[in-house]
Scaffold this motif. Structure first.
Motif, PDB file in Angstrom:
ATOM      1  N   ASP A   1      -4.880   0.724  -7.737  1.00  0.00           N
ATOM      2  CA  ASP A   1      -6.330   0.529  -7.834  1.00  0.00           C
ATOM      3  C   ASP A   1      -6.972   0.113  -6.513  1.00  0.00           C
ATOM      4  N   TYR A   2      -6.301  -0.725  -5.734  1.00  0.00           N
ATOM      5  CA  TYR A   2      -6.974  -1.194  -4.511  1.00  0.00           C
ATOM      6  C   TYR A   2      -6.619  -0.381  -3.266  1.00  0.00           C
TER       7      TYR A   2
ATOM      8  N   SER B   1       0.840  -1.198   0.000  1.00  0.00           N
ATOM      9  CA  SER B   1       0.000   0.000   0.000  1.00  0.00           C
ATOM     10  C   SER B   1       0.881   1.256   0.000  1.00  0.00           C
TER      11      SER B   1
END
Length: 208
Positions: free
Chosen positions: A129-130, A91
């Motif tokens: 994207d996530y 992340s």
């Protein structure tokens, strides 16, 4: 012809860093396209590494330093934002998230934003994207559909059918410019230093 400002946010931790390199390439590409349209462009680069202590202090006290206040003002008054982070543990890094945590809710509504990230391998490319997109969806920003991820060995590579990095940079920059030129976002913004509802002495609302 219009005067445009692009705020480029780099959350790289080292100097030099591939994150800053990618941020500069994206900023240059966006500026070049705006100039081709007849606009005048100012690119404001914000190195979060240089603001790390100020960001932490703001999280603890709810009050920004003059340097941090200036950086946030550059973001909030820009015509478009390029946000680039290294990917840590699948992340964005903590510095990147902390910077956006201290921006007043609602301040980035409809802001044209281009998302980008760097990492050791292409396995982290989906983090845009996530991880990043949900964050900016929560902030109600107007995010370009193309995000740019650059791995360590990705510079100039078209291996395995992946488009070369310069081509992806150009496409993303063109999308950001399209969002900027169509944007109706007002530059009359909320006071970024107003205390939000529910403010508690130990920091902004929701932070403990």
């Amino acid at each position: 012809m219009a005067e445009r400002t692009i705020a480029v946010i780099s959350a790289g931790l080292s100097k030099p860093s591939s994150t800053r390199l990618l941020a500069d390439r994206l900023g240059d590409a966006a500026a070049r396209r705006l100039i081709e349209r007849g606009d005048t462009v100012k690119v404001e680069v914000i190195e979060l590494r240089d603001l790390a202590h100020d960001i932490t202090n703001n999280l603890l006290t709810g009050f920004p330093s003059s340097q941090l206040e200036s950086a946030i003002e550059k973001v909030l008054t820009a015509d478009g934002v390029i946000a680039v982070t290294p990917i840590f543990t699948a992340s964005y890094n903590g510095l990147f998230k902390s910077f956006f945590d201290i921006i007043e809710p609602g301040s980035l509504i409809d802001m044209p934003v281009l998302l980008a990230a760097t990492g050791g391998t292409a396995r982290h490319s989906l983090a845009i994207d996530y991880a990043l997109r949900p964050l900016f969806a929560y902030l109600h920003a107007d995010v370009a559909s193309t995000g740019v991820f650059a791995s360590t060995d990705d510079w100039g590579s078209d291996e395995d059918g992946v488009k070369p990095l310069p081509e992806r940079i150009d496409r993303a920059a063109e999308e950001l410019v399209g969002l900027v030129t169509r944007s109706t976002r007002s530059k009359v913004l909320h006071d970024p230093w107003a205390l939000p509802a529910g403010f508690r002495p130990n920091g902004p609302a929701g932070l403990e």
